[in-house]
Motif scaffolding. Structure first.
Motif, PDB file in Angstrom:
ATOM      1  N   ASN A  24      38.252  32.190  39.988  1.00 38.22           N
ATOM      2  CA  ASN A  24      38.600  33.614  39.972  1.00 38.22           C
ATOM      3  C   ASN A  24      38.587  34.184  38.554  1.00 38.22           C
ATOM      4  N   ILE A  25      37.562  33.871  37.783  1.00 44.30           N
ATOM      5  CA  ILE A  25      37.503  34.168  36.352  1.00 44.30           C
ATOM      6  C   ILE A  25      37.602  35.678  36.093  1.00 44.30           C
ATOM      7  N   GLN A  26      38.450  36.032  35.150  1.00 43.13           N
ATOM      8  CA  GLN A  26      38.505  37.417  34.682  1.00 43.13           C
ATOM      9  C   GLN A  26      37.275  37.688  33.806  1.00 43.13           C
ATOM     10  N   GLN A  27      36.440  38.637  34.254  1.00 43.89           N
ATOM     11  CA  GLN A  27      35.219  38.955  33.531  1.00 43.89           C
ATOM     12  C   GLN A  27      35.120  40.455  33.318  1.00 43.89           C
ATOM     13  N   GLY A  28      34.451  40.824  32.223  1.00 39.18           N
ATOM     14  CA  GLY A  28      34.199  42.229  31.958  1.00 39.18           C
ATOM     15  C   GLY A  28      32.921  42.691  32.630  1.00 39.18           C
ATOM     16  N   VAL A  29      32.997  43.810  33.361  1.00 35.74           N
ATOM     17  CA  VAL A  29      31.827  44.394  34.025  1.00 35.74           C
ATOM     18  C   VAL A  29      31.377  45.597  33.215  1.00 35.74           C
ATOM     19  N   TYR A  30      30.205  45.501  32.597  1.00 32.18           N
ATOM     20  CA  TYR A  30      29.686  46.558  31.729  1.00 32.18           C
ATOM     21  C   TYR A  30      28.853  47.550  32.538  1.00 32.18           C
ATOM     22  N   LEU A  31      29.142  48.838  32.338  1.00 40.39           N
ATOM     23  CA  LEU A  31      28.418  49.907  33.016  1.00 40.39           C
ATOM     24  C   LEU A  31      27.421  50.508  32.027  1.00 40.39           C
ATOM     25  N   PRO A  32      26.139  50.218  32.167  1.00 43.19           N
ATOM     26  CA  PRO A  32      25.172  50.542  31.117  1.00 43.19           C
ATOM     27  C   PRO A  32      24.941  52.025  30.888  1.00 43.19           C
ATOM     28  N   THR A  33      25.041  52.842  31.929  1.00 44.71           N
ATOM     29  CA  THR A  33      24.730  54.262  31.756  1.00 44.71           C
ATOM     30  C   THR A  33      25.793  54.981  30.934  1.00 44.71           C
TER      31      THR A  33
ATOM     32  N   TYR B  54      43.277  43.963  37.789  1.00 44.06           N
ATOM     33  CA  TYR B  54      42.557  42.720  38.079  1.00 44.06           C
ATOM     34  C   TYR B  54      43.603  41.615  38.202  1.00 44.06           C
ATOM     35  N   ALA B  55      43.279  40.581  38.972  1.00 48.62           N
ATOM     36  CA  ALA B  55      44.258  39.555  39.313  1.00 48.62           C
ATOM     37  C   ALA B  55      44.257  38.421  38.295  1.00 48.62           C
ATOM     38  N   ALA B  56      45.241  37.536  38.447  1.00 47.77           N
ATOM     39  CA  ALA B  56      45.320  36.343  37.609  1.00 47.77           C
ATOM     40  C   ALA B  56      44.170  35.395  37.928  1.00 47.77           C
ATOM     41  N   ASP B  57      43.840  34.518  36.981  1.00 48.37           N
ATOM     42  CA  ASP B  57      42.938  33.417  37.266  1.00 48.37           C
ATOM     43  C   ASP B  57      43.601  32.116  36.841  1.00 48.37           C
ATOM     44  N   SER B  58      43.031  30.987  37.259  1.00 50.81           N
ATOM     45  CA  SER B  58      43.673  29.702  37.004  1.00 50.81           C
ATOM     46  C   SER B  58      42.624  28.605  36.963  1.00 50.81           C
ATOM     47  N   LEU B  59      43.048  27.431  36.502  1.00 55.06           N
ATOM     48  CA  LEU B  59      42.155  26.273  36.472  1.00 55.06           C
ATOM     49  C   LEU B  59      42.966  24.993  36.617  1.00 55.06           C
ATOM     50  N   TRP B  60      42.262  23.929  36.987  1.00 54.26           N
ATOM     51  CA  TRP B  60      42.802  22.568  36.967  1.00 54.26           C
ATOM     52  C   TRP B  60      41.951  21.743  36.025  1.00 54.26           C
ATOM     53  N   SER B  61      42.622  20.993  35.164  1.00 51.30           N
ATOM     54  CA  SER B  61      41.935  20.160  34.179  1.00 51.30           C
ATOM     55  C   SER B  61      42.320  18.699  34.398  1.00 51.30           C
ATOM     56  N   TYR B  62      41.301  17.827  34.323  1.00 50.76           N
ATOM     57  CA  TYR B  62      41.505  16.388  34.489  1.00 50.76           C
ATOM     58  C   TYR B  62      40.942  15.684  33.255  1.00 50.76           C
TER      59      TYR B  62
ATOM     60  N   LYS C 266      47.511  22.185  35.286  1.00 54.83           N
ATOM     61  CA  LYS C 266      47.053  23.497  35.714  1.00 54.83           C
ATOM     62  C   LYS C 266      47.237  24.509  34.594  1.00 54.83           C
ATOM     63  N   GLY C 267      46.262  25.392  34.431  1.00 55.58           N
ATOM     64  CA  GLY C 267      46.348  26.493  33.481  1.00 55.58           C
ATOM     65  C   GLY C 267      46.303  27.823  34.198  1.00 55.58           C
ATOM     66  N   PHE C 268      46.760  28.888  33.519  1.00 56.86           N
ATOM     67  CA  PHE C 268      46.979  30.159  34.211  1.00 56.86           C
ATOM     68  C   PHE C 268      46.883  31.311  33.217  1.00 56.86           C
ATOM     69  N   ARG C 269      46.292  32.420  33.666  1.00 51.66           N
ATOM     70  CA  ARG C 269      46.315  33.682  32.915  1.00 51.66           C
ATOM     71  C   ARG C 269      46.886  34.785  33.785  1.00 51.66           C
ATOM     72  N   LEU C 270      47.725  35.613  33.196  1.00 58.07           N
ATOM     73  CA  LEU C 270      48.257  36.762  33.917  1.00 58.07           C
ATOM     74  C   LEU C 270      47.162  37.773  34.220  1.00 58.07           C
ATOM     75  N   GLY C 271      47.333  38.502  35.308  1.00 59.92           N
ATOM     76  CA  GLY C 271      46.468  39.637  35.586  1.00 59.92           C
ATOM     77  C   GLY C 271      46.895  40.843  34.761  1.00 59.92           C
ATOM     78  N   GLY C 272      46.209  41.969  34.946  1.00 64.58           N
ATOM     79  CA  GLY C 272      46.525  43.147  34.152  1.00 64.58           C
ATOM     80  C   GLY C 272      45.905  44.412  34.701  1.00 64.58           C
ATOM     81  N   SER C 273      45.989  45.483  33.909  1.00 60.06           N
ATOM     82  CA  SER C 273      45.513  46.808  34.307  1.00 60.06           C
ATOM     83  C   SER C 273      44.266  47.179  33.530  1.00 60.06           C
ATOM     84  N   ASN C 274      43.424  47.986  34.148  1.00 62.15           N
ATOM     85  CA  ASN C 274      42.162  48.407  33.551  1.00 62.15           C
ATOM     86  C   ASN C 274      42.253  49.777  32.903  1.00 62.15           C
ATOM     87  N   VAL C 275      41.452  49.951  31.874  1.00 58.19           N
ATOM     88  CA  VAL C 275      41.244  51.267  31.304  1.00 58.19           C
ATOM     89  C   VAL C 275      40.527  52.141  32.338  1.00 58.19           C
ATOM     90  N   PHE C 276      40.897  53.406  32.423  1.00 61.77           N
ATOM     91  CA  PHE C 276      40.312  54.338  33.379  1.00 61.77           C
ATOM     92  C   PHE C 276      38.812  54.517  33.155  1.00 61.77           C
TER      93      PHE C 276
END
Length: 788
Positions: free
Chosen positions: A609-618, A575-583, A543-553
């Motif tokens: 639960n992948i951590q992804q960046g959401v871009y705001l185009p305007t 945003y929350a942590a994400d994780s994976l299982w590898s075989y 199992k693999g794991f990434r910590l969650g974190g805080s967003n820029v305002f």
């Protein structure tokens, strides 16, 4: 503004030539053992410490690429970018909004676990020092130079049990040469090369080893200086060249290590490493201009200073080995980014035109849009960490069927980011049109303090991340050839972000603090069967794991329309942590008395639960969210052969298919993040073949000829099919070299990218400007190394 449009180059072009690889490998090449090995009938075996013990990689139940210093030279591996071409299933993407392909701005991925948002997906280590930093928008992975390095170990698959969070895709370890308690040695190296259409590169270094007290105390010290030539020219709007070869890079390195063995059972090794990388500009060009030309109003230099210190204590207790590693890591990364295409342009779009009932004339709007702007970013990272490990003696069937390892780890990392975005001449431009006093009808929300000193945005961000964990592994040998491994790590992480944003482009401004705690339990299971001493098969689940974190305002005043489109009234604070299982299933075999080795594996990874960046185009802001799942599957292989004495042939490669498995991403505002979309920045395949022949000339003189070809497959630069960088082509490069050793001296001639492949490997768009990045032009050079 704190986040720029998300451009994601897969492979950063490099101008570092064969010289860097030769510098790090010279000690290995000049050693008698290494030269004897080159002439032997057997393939060199590079011992690894992947499981924090010295082991033969063929006995380790994981996919490992161990590249020695000598191999780095023979395969022309000069930096991280070259490493991705010769080691299977590794890739690079640019840090979110990094502004171009500059050193220190890229993120590394293994096996398609690619995400430029949130925490890192690959752990980076220099010796026992963790250099892993998060995927913040202003910087990327720490890139140690290949200087005085014994080997590089690439560990594919989750390494959370022994290396913790962020090693979910894998771990890369740079293992330096240690002081030698017995032999005095001095090596030196010099190199010069010419880049087609560009400037000259050079490199020089010296490394000395001094046994101060025989078999008890030794000092190793090395220094290096380098210049990587540039090949991008800056031009003005009329095509006139303003500066040649602007993307030159200078760097200097210092390494000092002391080994003290006061007792036969006790070794203490303090070490220090210093590195400064001074890049004069980035390697981007304007797509609509002639090749290798960039039209920009503001140059984009950077200075990246890395310092690490470590004290390692190894104590043989007789029944077990106790290891203590105390580390300090500091990074100071100052950058200037050309903000003209979005700061000035964004400000001009906020002006209320006369057609809309406002006061701004078309002439004023155009004047503001054409002003030059810079993004001045000052990054600071510092971390203190401590690890204790207790490991049993190696397996001995006469003693016990068990071996084990256990440990504790603590770290405290602080990251500080200061950003200022001046729009040069903005106050004077308003004044020239008669607007020396605030006028809300001209610029909504404008007040007299909105542009102090022409500054349009000011941000202060202070991140803190604390980790503590307990970990361990146990092996049970059913027979001397069959054993099972069970491991686990329990981790707790606490992160905080204190931020302060102000001035006009920050909207209403912000002064806030957020925090988040994460915990994880990351098990690992493996079975290893040594069919015979030359053949091993294994299977793992980890199992693999990434910590969650805080967003820029995200300011709702300027980003309200974008937030509403995503069903939000304000940007999410965390945003929350994400994780994976590898075989993984694999085999490692040696044939014909180790004249042929074949390693191969297949893997299947489920990422949730992948951590992804959401871009705001305007408003050009980005926040991180948990959106979507993915599956990554593929294989790797590595074949080496010595059909005759002196001739070494190798072939390696990998294939990976990494795709999203649901539509959660697009439902959360990530354009193109639909089921079946290819994870961005991940080449479908990469492969490399090489050959080196060592032979004798002029009686007893040693000579060699070598060559290699590397292929990188196509990939997607974005999830959004409408992006200019959506389709990235595959490409290949070829390198050749020849050398002669005369007494203490080794002379080499080489050519890198011999056929001058100039494929445009990416073309991201910044506002209305489409940029491009090409494979670095052909480099031809010579070098001389000596040992005394």
């Amino acid at each position: 503004m704190p986040v720029r449009p998300n451009f994601r180059p897969r492979l950063r072009p490099t101008v570092l030539a064969y010289s860097i690889a030769a510098a790090c490998a010279q000690a290995a090449l000049f050693s008698p053992a290494a030269q004897a090995q080159q002439q032997s009938d057997q393939i060199e075996v590079v011992t690894v410490t992947a499981q924090k013990r010295k082991e033969d990689p063929n006995k380790v139940a994981m996919s490992i690429s161990a590249v020695s210093g000598a191999q780095l030279q023979s395969q022309h591996v000069g930096d991280f970018t070259d490493l991705t071409r010769v080691v299977p299933n590794i890739s690079f993407t640019a840090a979110t909004g990094n502004g171009g392909a500059g050193p220190g701005t890229s993120n590394i991925e293994v096996r398609g676990i690619s995400s430029a948002a949130g925490a890192a997906t690959v752990g980076i280590y220099l010796g026992d020092v963790s250099l892993t930093v998060g995927n913040v928008y202003t910087m990327g992975t720490v890139e140690p130079k290949f200087f005085d390095i014994d080997r590089v170990e690439v560990l594919r698959g989750p390494q959370a049990t022994l290396y913790g969070a962020s090693s979910m895709g894998g771990t890369i370890k740079f293992v330096p040469n240690e002081p030698d308690l017995k032999d005095r040695e001095f090596t030196t190296y010099a190199d010069v090369s010419s880049l087609k259409g560009g400037s000259t590169s050079y490199s020089a270094n010296a490394v000395a080893n001094f046994p101060l007290i025989a078999d008890e105390l030794a000092l190793r010290i090395g220094v290096q200086t380098q210049r990587a030539g540039g090949f991008i020219d800056q031009v003005d709007g009329a095509g006139k060249v303003l500066a040649n070869d602007i993307n030159k890079i200078d760097d200097q390195e210092l390494r000092v290590a002391l080994k003290w063995k006061p007792l036969r059972t006790l070794t203490i090794t303090p070490s220090f490493y210093y590195q400064k990388v001074d890049a004069k500009d980035i390697a981007a060009f304007n797509f609509e201009l002639p090749p290798y030309q960039a039209q920009k109003q503001v140059r984009e230099p950077s200075k990246d200073i890395l310092q690490t210190a470590n004290v390692a204590v190894n104590w043989d207790l007789g029944w077990a080995d106790l290891v203590s590693s105390t580390s300090y890591f500091k990074r100071k990364f100052d950058r200037i980014q050309n903000g003209s295409a979005y700061n000035s342009y964004s400000l001009s779009t906020f002006l209320t035109s006369t057609e809309d009932g406002g006061n701004a004339s078309p002439e004023l709007i155009d004047a503001i849009a054409s002003l030059p702007s810079a993004v001045n970013i000052n990054n600071r990272v510092r971390q203190v960490s401590q690890e204790f490990r207790l490991a049993s003696r190696p397996y001995d069937e006469k003693v016990s069927p068990w071996t084990w390892l256990g440990g504790l780890y603590f770290s405290n990392q602080h990251t500080g980011i200061d950003e200022n975005d001046p729009i040069f001449g903005v106050n004077a431009t308003f004044a020239s049109f008669g607007y020396a006093t605030p006028d809300p009808d001209l610029l909504p929300g404008w007040n007299g303090a909105s542009f102090p000193g022409d500054n349009s945005f000011q941000g202060v961000f202070r991140y803190r991340e604390k980790q503590s964990s307990i970990f361990g592994e146990a092996n049970y040998y059913f027979t001397p050839s069959l054993h099972a491994t069970v491991g686990a790590r329990y981790l707790k992480g606490d992160s905080t972000l204190n931020q302060r944003n102000g001035l006009y482009l920050a909207g209403a401004g912000n002064n806030s603090s957020t925090s988040l705690s994460s915990t994880a339990f990351t098990p690992k299971y493996a079975v290893t069967w040594e069919v015979n001493p030359q053949h091993t098969v294994y299977g793992t689940a980890a199992k693999g794991f990434r910590l969650g974190g805080s967003n820029v305002f995200v300011p709702p005043t300027t980003c309200g329309q974008d937030l509403e489109a995503n069903g939000l009234t304000q940007g999410p604070a965390t945003y929350a942590a994400d994780s994976l299982w590898s075989y993984e299933l694999g085999s490692k075999s040696r044939f014909f008395n180790n004249r042929l080795s074949v390693n191969a594996d297949v893997f299947y990874i489920k990422w949730k639960n992948i951590q992804q960046g959401v871009y705001l185009p305007t408003c050009a802001y980005t926040y991180n969210a948990n959106a979507g799942n993915a599956v990554s599957k593929g294989f790797e292989f590595d074949v080496k052969a010595k059909p005759v004495s002196g001739l070494t042939l190798s072939a390696s490669g990998g294939y990976v298919q990494a795709e999203l498995t649901n539509d959660e991403g697009v439902n959360n505002g990530v354009l193109g993040a639909v089921r079946g979309a290819q994870v961005q920045g991940v080449p479908k395949y990469n492969a490399a073949v090489s050959a080196q022949y060592n032979f004798a000339v002029f009686g007893d003189k040693s000579a060699f000829v070598a060559g290699g070809v590397q292929w990188v497959g196509p990939s997607k630069g974005s999830l959004n099919p409408a992006s200019t960088d959506y389709d990235r082509p595959g490409y290949h490069t070829a390198d050749f070299s020849a050398g002669l050793t005369v007494d203490r001296y080794k002379f080499t001639a080489y050519v890198k990218n011999a056929f001058d492949n100039d494929t445009v490997i990416q073309h991201p768009q910044v506002a209305s400007i489409v940029q491009g990045y090409r494979v670095t032009p052909r480099a031809i050079g010579v070098s001389v190394a000596a040992k005394f």
